[in-house]
Design a protein around this motif. Structure first.
Motif, mmCIF file in Angstrom:
data_model
loop_
_atom_site.group_PDB
_atom_site.id
_atom_site.type_symbol
_atom_site.label_atom_id
_atom_site.label_comp_id
_atom_site.label_asym_id
_atom_site.label_seq_id
_atom_site.Cartn_x
_atom_site.Cartn_y
_atom_site.Cartn_z
ATOM 1 N N MET A 35 0.837 -1.199 0.000
ATOM 2 C CA MET A 35 0.000 0.000 0.000
ATOM 3 C C MET A 35 0.878 1.257 0.000
ATOM 4 N N MET A 36 1.975 1.240 0.758
ATOM 5 C CA MET A 36 2.896 2.379 0.777
ATOM 6 C C MET A 36 3.499 2.602 -0.613
ATOM 7 N N ASP A 37 3.854 1.521 -1.300
ATOM 8 C CA ASP A 37 4.390 1.634 -2.662
ATOM 9 C C ASP A 37 3.352 2.218 -3.612
ATOM 10 N N MET A 38 2.098 1.799 -3.458
ATOM 11 C CA MET A 38 1.028 2.320 -4.311
ATOM 12 C C MET A 38 0.818 3.811 -4.055
ATOM 13 N N ILE A 39 0.857 4.225 -2.791
ATOM 14 C CA ILE A 39 0.699 5.641 -2.442
ATOM 15 C C ILE A 39 1.837 6.449 -3.063
ATOM 16 N N LYS A 40 3.064 5.954 -2.912
ATOM 17 C CA LYS A 40 4.236 6.648 -3.456
ATOM 18 C C LYS A 40 4.134 6.782 -4.979
ATOM 19 N N THR A 41 3.731 5.716 -5.642
ATOM 20 C CA THR A 41 3.586 5.729 -7.096
ATOM 21 C C THR A 41 2.521 6.728 -7.536
ATOM 22 N N ASP A 42 1.379 6.724 -6.848
ATOM 23 C CA ASP A 42 0.296 7.642 -7.202
ATOM 24 C C ASP A 42 0.700 9.096 -7.002
ATOM 25 N N ILE A 43 1.372 9.396 -5.895
ATOM 26 C CA ILE A 43 1.820 10.767 -5.647
ATOM 27 C C ILE A 43 2.800 11.203 -6.730
ATOM 28 N N ALA A 44 3.729 10.333 -7.085
ATOM 29 C CA ALA A 44 4.717 10.656 -8.121
ATOM 30 C C ALA A 44 4.033 10.922 -9.460
ATOM 31 N N LYS A 45 3.023 10.130 -9.812
ATOM 32 C CA LYS A 45 2.303 10.330 -11.082
ATOM 33 C C LYS A 45 1.617 11.685 -11.127
ATOM 34 N N VAL A 46 0.954 12.052 -10.039
ATOM 35 C CA VAL A 46 0.214 13.308 -10.014
ATOM 36 C C VAL A 46 1.163 14.499 -10.099
ATOM 37 N N ILE A 47 2.207 14.502 -9.287
ATOM 38 C CA ILE A 47 3.133 15.629 -9.278
ATOM 39 C C ILE A 47 3.899 15.719 -10.602
ATOM 40 N N SER A 48 4.175 14.565 -11.222
ATOM 41 C CA SER A 48 4.902 14.548 -12.498
ATOM 42 C C SER A 48 4.117 15.214 -13.629
ATOM 43 N N LYS A 49 2.816 15.389 -13.457
ATOM 44 C CA LYS A 49 2.017 16.090 -14.456
ATOM 45 C C LYS A 49 2.381 17.572 -14.512
ATOM 46 N N TYR A 50 2.872 18.103 -13.405
ATOM 47 C CA TYR A 50 3.101 19.533 -13.288
ATOM 48 C C TYR A 50 4.574 19.940 -13.246
ATOM 49 N N MET A 51 5.452 19.009 -12.864
ATOM 50 C CA MET A 51 6.879 19.311 -12.809
ATOM 51 C C MET A 51 7.686 18.028 -12.901
ATOM 52 N N LYS A 52 8.940 18.173 -13.282
ATOM 53 C CA LYS A 52 9.835 17.024 -13.386
ATOM 54 C C LYS A 52 10.424 16.751 -11.998
ATOM 55 N N ILE A 53 10.253 15.513 -11.516
ATOM 56 C CA ILE A 53 10.735 15.148 -10.187
ATOM 57 C C ILE A 53 11.666 13.946 -10.275
ATOM 58 N N ASP A 54 12.407 13.728 -9.206
ATOM 59 C CA ASP A 54 13.267 12.550 -9.092
ATOM 60 C C ASP A 54 12.515 11.521 -8.239
ATOM 61 N N ALA A 55 11.672 10.727 -8.884
ATOM 62 C CA ALA A 55 10.812 9.785 -8.171
ATOM 63 C C ALA A 55 11.606 8.706 -7.440
ATOM 64 N N LYS A 56 12.800 8.368 -7.927
ATOM 65 C CA LYS A 56 13.605 7.340 -7.279
ATOM 66 C C LYS A 56 14.151 7.811 -5.934
ATOM 67 N N SER A 57 14.338 9.103 -5.773
ATOM 68 C CA SER A 57 14.851 9.653 -4.516
ATOM 69 C C SER A 57 13.736 10.140 -3.596
ATOM 70 N N MET A 58 12.510 9.981 -4.029
ATOM 71 C CA MET A 58 11.356 10.430 -3.264
ATOM 72 C C MET A 58 11.205 9.613 -1.984
ATOM 73 N N GLU A 59 10.894 10.297 -0.884
ATOM 74 C CA GLU A 59 10.689 9.615 0.396
ATOM 75 C C GLU A 59 9.296 9.944 0.924
ATOM 76 N N ILE A 60 8.613 8.924 1.391
ATOM 77 C CA ILE A 60 7.287 9.087 1.982
ATOM 78 C C ILE A 60 7.355 8.567 3.412
ATOM 79 N N GLN A 61 6.813 9.329 4.346
ATOM 80 C CA GLN A 61 6.785 8.897 5.740
ATOM 81 C C GLN A 61 5.388 9.093 6.294
ATOM 82 N N ILE A 62 4.971 8.160 7.104
ATOM 83 C CA ILE A 62 3.723 8.311 7.832
ATOM 84 C C ILE A 62 4.082 8.277 9.313
ATOM 85 N N THR A 63 3.724 9.338 10.004
ATOM 86 C CA THR A 63 3.996 9.426 11.430
ATOM 87 C C THR A 63 2.699 9.717 12.159
ATOM 88 N N LYS A 64 2.726 9.518 13.435
ATOM 89 C CA LYS A 64 1.556 9.848 14.248
ATOM 90 C C LYS A 64 1.835 11.152 14.965
#
Length: 87
Positions: A35-64
């Protein structure tokens, strides 16, 4: 990001560290690594529509997080390296 870093492969230590981070995060919020991989992939797809990003270096964290007197709730933090804003 330099041109030399583009072709650099992650060491097995770095890969294991990334996997452990994902496992710990998913355990904290009862979210599977898949599920974390799916979230990361979806976020990268959406942001990539508007700007060029380095998806391989992208970090996602969920904290409380929470404030005094409130229950802690999960919060999502994303660190997404932007390569170019004018896509």
């Amino acid at each position: 990001m330099g041109f030399g870093n583009f072709f650099k492969r992650k060491s097995s230590r770095e890969i294991a560290k990334d996997r452990l981070k994902i496992l710990l995060i998913s355990d904290r919020v009862n979210c599977s690594p898949e599920m974390m991989d799916m979230i990361k992939t979806d976020i990268a797809k959406v942001i990539s529509k508007y700007m060029k990003i380095d998806a391989k270096s992208m970090e996602i964290q969920i904290t409380k997080t929470g404030t005094k007197g409130r229950m802690k709730t999960p919060s999502l933090y994303a660190n997404i390296p932007i390569i170019d804003v004018n896509k």
